[in-house]
Scaffold this motif. Sequence first.
Motif, PDB file in Angstrom:
ATOM      1  N   GLU B 144      55.264  29.241  45.945  1.00  0.00           N
ATOM      2  CA  GLU B 144      56.423  28.548  45.351  1.00  0.00           C
ATOM      3  C   GLU B 144      56.829  27.434  46.289  1.00  0.00           C
ATOM      4  O   GLU B 144      57.109  26.240  45.725  1.00  0.00           O
ATOM      5  CB  GLU B 144      57.860  29.406  45.207  1.00  0.00           C
ATOM      6  N   ALA B 145      56.694  27.482  47.371  1.00  0.00           N
ATOM      7  CA  ALA B 145      57.025  26.303  48.278  1.00  0.00           C
ATOM      8  C   ALA B 145      56.560  26.355  49.612  1.00  0.00           C
ATOM      9  O   ALA B 145      56.172  27.575  50.031  1.00  0.00           O
ATOM     10  CB  ALA B 145      58.422  26.088  48.434  1.00  0.00           C
ATOM     11  N   LYS B 146      56.499  25.268  50.204  1.00  0.00           N
ATOM     12  CA  LYS B 146      55.484  25.229  51.703  1.00  0.00           C
ATOM     13  C   LYS B 146      56.448  24.253  52.396  1.00  0.00           C
ATOM     14  O   LYS B 146      56.470  23.146  52.017  1.00  0.00           O
ATOM     15  CB  LYS B 146      54.266  24.805  51.544  1.00  0.00           C
ATOM     16  N   TYR B 147      57.133  24.346  53.619  1.00  0.00           N
ATOM     17  CA  TYR B 147      57.699  23.536  54.173  1.00  0.00           C
ATOM     18  C   TYR B 147      57.418  23.674  55.668  1.00  0.00           C
ATOM     19  O   TYR B 147      56.835  24.843  56.383  1.00  0.00           O
ATOM     20  CB  TYR B 147      59.283  23.938  54.143  1.00  0.00           C
ATOM     21  N   ILE B 148      57.685  22.460  56.432  1.00  0.00           N
ATOM     22  CA  ILE B 148      57.502  22.681  57.951  1.00  0.00           C
ATOM     23  C   ILE B 148      59.119  22.425  58.464  1.00  0.00           C
ATOM     24  O   ILE B 148      59.651  21.724  58.211  1.00  0.00           O
ATOM     25  CB  ILE B 148      56.769  21.746  58.752  1.00  0.00           C
ATOM     26  N   ILE B 149      59.440  23.475  59.075  1.00  0.00           N
ATOM     27  CA  ILE B 149      61.040  23.365  59.359  1.00  0.00           C
ATOM     28  C   ILE B 149      60.975  23.675  61.049  1.00  0.00           C
ATOM     29  O   ILE B 149      60.657  24.779  61.416  1.00  0.00           O
ATOM     30  CB  ILE B 149      62.113  24.225  58.443  1.00  0.00           C
ATOM     31  N   GLY B 150      61.398  22.873  61.619  1.00  0.00           N
ATOM     32  CA  GLY B 150      61.404  22.931  63.168  1.00  0.00           C
ATOM     33  C   GLY B 150      60.026  23.371  63.831  1.00  0.00           C
ATOM     34  O   GLY B 150      59.081  22.885  63.584  1.00  0.00           O
ATOM     35  N   GLU B 151      59.798  24.537  64.395  1.00  0.00           N
ATOM     36  CA  GLU B 151      58.553  24.925  65.044  1.00  0.00           C
ATOM     37  C   GLU B 151      57.857  25.853  63.895  1.00  0.00           C
ATOM     38  O   GLU B 151      56.933  26.427  64.490  1.00  0.00           O
ATOM     39  CB  GLU B 151      58.785  25.656  66.272  1.00  0.00           C
ATOM     40  N   TYR B 152      58.320  25.893  63.003  1.00  0.00           N
ATOM     41  CA  TYR B 152      57.602  27.027  62.064  1.00  0.00           C
ATOM     42  C   TYR B 152      57.075  26.459  60.691  1.00  0.00           C
ATOM     43  O   TYR B 152      57.469  25.384  60.005  1.00  0.00           O
ATOM     44  CB  TYR B 152      58.890  27.945  61.563  1.00  0.00           C
ATOM     45  N   ASP B 153      56.313  27.317  60.242  1.00  0.00           N
ATOM     46  CA  ASP B 153      55.455  26.760  58.824  1.00  0.00           C
ATOM     47  C   ASP B 153      56.048  27.909  57.962  1.00  0.00           C
ATOM     48  O   ASP B 153      55.961  29.144  58.429  1.00  0.00           O
ATOM     49  CB  ASP B 153      53.955  26.987  58.893  1.00  0.00           C
ATOM     50  N   ILE B 154      56.504  27.239  56.851  1.00  0.00           N
ATOM     51  CA  ILE B 154      57.261  28.371  56.016  1.00  0.00           C
ATOM     52  C   ILE B 154      56.923  28.098  54.559  1.00  0.00           C
ATOM     53  O   ILE B 154      56.488  27.243  54.125  1.00  0.00           O
ATOM     54  CB  ILE B 154      58.590  28.234  55.872  1.00  0.00           C
ATOM     55  N   LEU B 155      56.169  29.323  54.091  1.00  0.00           N
ATOM     56  CA  LEU B 155      55.806  29.537  52.608  1.00  0.00           C
ATOM     57  C   LEU B 155      56.830  30.533  51.912  1.00  0.00           C
ATOM     58  O   LEU B 155      57.275  31.392  52.481  1.00  0.00           O
ATOM     59  CB  LEU B 155      54.420  30.214  52.789  1.00  0.00           C
ATOM     60  N   ILE B 156      57.019  30.119  50.560  1.00  0.00           N
ATOM     61  CA  ILE B 156      57.662  30.831  49.764  1.00  0.00           C
ATOM     62  C   ILE B 156      56.876  31.405  48.578  1.00  0.00           C
ATOM     63  O   ILE B 156      56.266  30.976  47.884  1.00  0.00           O
ATOM     64  CB  ILE B 156      58.819  30.485  49.233  1.00  0.00           C
ATOM     65  N   LEU B 157      56.812  32.809  48.498  1.00  0.00           N
ATOM     66  CA  LEU B 157      55.474  33.375  47.703  1.00  0.00           C
ATOM     67  C   LEU B 157      56.368  34.195  46.628  1.00  0.00           C
ATOM     68  O   LEU B 157      57.525  34.873  47.054  1.00  0.00           O
ATOM     69  CB  LEU B 157      54.755  34.334  48.487  1.00  0.00           C
ATOM     70  N   SER B 158      55.849  34.326  45.287  1.00  0.00           N
ATOM     71  CA  SER B 158      56.270  35.099  44.507  1.00  0.00           C
ATOM     72  C   SER B 158      54.994  35.698  43.978  1.00  0.00           C
ATOM     73  O   SER B 158      53.943  35.237  43.982  1.00  0.00           O
ATOM     74  CB  SER B 158      57.078  34.420  43.345  1.00  0.00           C
ATOM     75  N   ALA B 159      55.292  36.763  43.454  1.00  0.00           N
ATOM     76  CA  ALA B 159      54.029  37.650  43.030  1.00  0.00           C
ATOM     77  C   ALA B 159      54.322  38.468  41.784  1.00  0.00           C
ATOM     78  O   ALA B 159      55.554  38.577  41.504  1.00  0.00           O
ATOM     79  CB  ALA B 159      53.811  38.620  44.392  1.00  0.00           C
ATOM     80  N   LYS B 160      53.523  38.822  41.280  1.00  0.00           N
ATOM     81  CA  LYS B 160      53.392  39.481  40.009  1.00  0.00           C
ATOM     82  C   LYS B 160      53.161  40.904  40.113  1.00  0.00           C
ATOM     83  O   LYS B 160      53.880  42.021  39.577  1.00  0.00           O
ATOM     84  CB  LYS B 160      52.416  39.083  38.729  1.00  0.00           C
ATOM     85  N   GLU B 161      52.273  41.349  41.114  1.00  0.00           N
ATOM     86  CA  GLU B 161      51.958  43.010  41.447  1.00  0.00           C
ATOM     87  C   GLU B 161      51.794  43.010  42.976  1.00  0.00           C
ATOM     88  O   GLU B 161      51.168  42.101  43.554  1.00  0.00           O
ATOM     89  CB  GLU B 161      50.972  43.541  40.636  1.00  0.00           C
ATOM     90  N   SER B 162      51.885  44.086  43.600  1.00  0.00           N
ATOM     91  CA  SER B 162      52.092  44.207  44.942  1.00  0.00           C
ATOM     92  C   SER B 162      50.680  44.299  45.469  1.00  0.00           C
ATOM     93  O   SER B 162      50.373  43.773  46.413  1.00  0.00           O
ATOM     94  CB  SER B 162      52.575  45.548  45.130  1.00  0.00           C
ATOM     95  N   SER B 163      49.692  44.819  44.653  1.00  0.00           N
ATOM     96  CA  SER B 163      48.355  44.671  45.201  1.00  0.00           C
ATOM     97  C   SER B 163      47.820  43.256  45.443  1.00  0.00           C
ATOM     98  O   SER B 163      47.080  42.963  46.368  1.00  0.00           O
ATOM     99  CB  SER B 163      47.214  45.596  44.345  1.00  0.00           C
ATOM    100  N   GLY B 164      48.168  42.622  44.512  1.00  0.00           N
ATOM    101  CA  GLY B 164      48.093  40.952  44.364  1.00  0.00           C
ATOM    102  C   GLY B 164      48.226  40.684  45.859  1.00  0.00           C
ATOM    103  O   GLY B 164      47.844  39.812  46.594  1.00  0.00           O
ATOM    104  N   LEU B 165      49.827  40.755  45.985  1.00  0.00           N
ATOM    105  CA  LEU B 165      50.574  40.059  47.318  1.00  0.00           C
ATOM    106  C   LEU B 165      49.825  40.724  48.746  1.00  0.00           C
ATOM    107  O   LEU B 165      49.459  39.998  49.369  1.00  0.00           O
ATOM    108  CB  LEU B 165      51.977  40.421  47.183  1.00  0.00           C
ATOM    109  N   LYS B 166      49.503  41.967  48.399  1.00  0.00           N
ATOM    110  CA  LYS B 166      49.049  42.762  49.629  1.00  0.00           C
ATOM    111  C   LYS B 166      47.798  42.177  49.978  1.00  0.00           C
ATOM    112  O   LYS B 166      47.323  41.584  51.112  1.00  0.00           O
ATOM    113  CB  LYS B 166      48.881  44.420  49.335  1.00  0.00           C
TER     114      LYS B 166
END
Lengths: 294, 492
Positions: B144-166
């Motif tokens: 959903e989104a991808k940021y660099i904040i401070g010393e971190y790379d941040i991703l925001i994920l959404s998923a439809k099913e757990s196996s996909g996310l896993k």
Amino acid sequence: MQLTAFFKDARYFQIIFQSVFLSYGIFFLHWDNETWLYATYFITSLFTQFVCEWVFGKKDVPVWQRYKRGIPSVLISSFGLSLLLKTNYVWVAVFAAVVSILSKYIIRIKGKHVFNPSALGITAAVLLTGNAWISPGQWGSGAVILFGVLSLGFIVTTRVQKLDVSLAFLGTFAALLYTRQIIYLGWPMDYFIQSISTGSLLLFSFFMITDPRTTPDHSIARMIWSAVVAAVAFYLATFKFLNGAPIFVLVMAQPLVPLLDILFKARKFAWTSSKKYTQQEERFLQTIYSRSVM
Amino acid sequence: MKKKVLIIGGLIAISPVLFSFCGFYVSKADGTLKNKTSQVILVRDGNKNVITMYNDFKGDTKDFAMVVPVPVVLKKENIKVVDQSIFQKLNDYSAPRLVEYWDQNPCYEYESMKKSAAADKSLNEVVVTSAYGIKRSVRSVTVEAKYIIGEYDILILSAKESSGLKDWLNENGYKIPANAEEVLDPYIKSNLKFFVVKVNEKEKQKLNNNFLRPIQISFTSPKFMLPIRLGMANADGDQDLIVYAFTRKGRIECTNYRNTSIETGKNIPLFVQKNFNAFYGNLFTQQWKNEDKSVSFLEYAWNVTPINQMKCDPCVGNPPTEQDLVQSGVWWLNGKDWSDYSDIDNDEPDDGNRNVHFTRLHFRYNRKSFAQDLMFQVTPNTENFQARYIITHPANGDFSCDAGKKYLQELRQRRKKELQELTRLTGTDINNWQEDAMAKNDEATNTDIQYATLIPEYKHDVENKSSAPTGIILLSAAVLGAAGLMRWKGLV
């Protein structure tokens, strides 16, 4: 007559069970620093009852006699407040107790009071003062067995005919929760068990919604009504994150009771038993139950 | 190469591989403080939330990663890094405290001396590892989104099913515990998003420090909870969690677990001063066991509004300043309203109230005792609370006057009671403390009243006493209840 009346009057059992719950809280769950609160509920309720009986009561019987008859109901209301409502302030506690008792006398339709006294007191205190709250987590899981056994004992010993209300409420609520948490979301079983075994929910199901004077007279109407209370409470608790939802919903649903009583004509509430009462007992019980059970 | 992952469930949780590094529950000499203590700051007013997560990761930052379930897709301005020292300040300030009092010799007129000292409980480390190497997205997972904040790379994920996310997490180098699915599925269906963090080495090098700063996120959601379940996915041990919460109205409390306060205001022996951490560690463990474990413990609650002078008695650390509070995410002190803080709709009018109530909760959770995530509510409860233990220095000098003799007798009784309190509170045998009691020269010069003399005497007393106070209380309650009932019967 006195002894038989004692055993047939569910209110005494209710008082015993509620006092066991409160003692459990005080001795095992460290509620002992709240004794001032319980004392305030009891003293205010008893005093308000006396004033109300003086002002609003039927004048045909001496005021003391009328007052004495109402005492068990007042105690039940006070226990209801003590077990569910928290506040830091004496004035809030006084307010809740006065609202509870006063509502029995001034909000009446066809000789039946509309609201469950403690449910109304709790709702008014939480919503109007902003200085009171309900602690759904105050019982913990250890209390469940105690609740289960005592509630069951309550049912067996009193053969409360309005058990259908408890079962319709609890059944609907549990079924909806199960569908949501286990079938839809896929949480493991212990997640569901934790949701369903909170003391506040069981207390509500067996000791608050069961009040025979504030539920519909017709048994089918009663069950539908209580299932609807459960469904709305489930919705508010699950999707709106409202704590103490069943109590608020109950208060909202109680004005519907007189309406349901008109739609579903039924014999007015009478205390039935396997044994026939003598005329004297019958009259006595009628007097008792012209007041609330809670 | 597949590396390890830290999953944080609202907090810091640990991948199984990790335990081989830090071992289970490395405890102090005689204490039982867990070495897995997570800390989190929650700020809540209305539906607005600010959550700050302490990052105590030690090790190669390349191995760091964490996953936090969040209710909404966070925008870049809703995520920031804050100064690490804020956690130390809040902990120092709200930690259980030891107070000292000095007795006066009744035979002299001493100037009363009162001094407060405090030993604070130091929190141990959470150690966590993980690794990275992000590949392209897999089925049913949306970045959903991808940021660099401070010393971190941040991703925001959404998923439809757990196996996909896993699969996605696995393919991108996160090693997910095998049974995490049981938790991921309900989270996905509850429409939670996944906030995934790793360290951006390039940004990290610019910073010239060797720690990772806490991440602070802000969002609007009616849900007031901490998703601890993800962190338990594969950890079968106990984890400690300290929650520092700030609200405008009053204390926060847990709605799906029982709330109780830690025992406070107890007089304990003087020698505990040297080993206060161990004392409190034992006390916590003892009470946690007694309360059936699934409990939220209150350790501190106070109105810390910046204009409010009296914030504790005594203060262990400096009270948090307005700046500290703002840093913690208390946006209403900022002179700005919420809509400035983030671009989330300001759905409720700000009443300009600058009150700040501080609650410190302590959890020790494991999978068995904590089946559900932690749900909270803000209550209007403004009562103050602190975990406070009292030691008393004896008076010295000549006690030959009558009052002096009486004092010595009282002191003797008091000290015995302190020993009793010590064993009761900590659930430890008095022998465990004997060394402490003997090691230091007792401040009481009279051997009769020294702990070293009293301990054998105390042991003797315990052996000869069979106590059942609760049983007696309950029995009398039952008798009184029955008597009351008889009266009621008479009333009818």
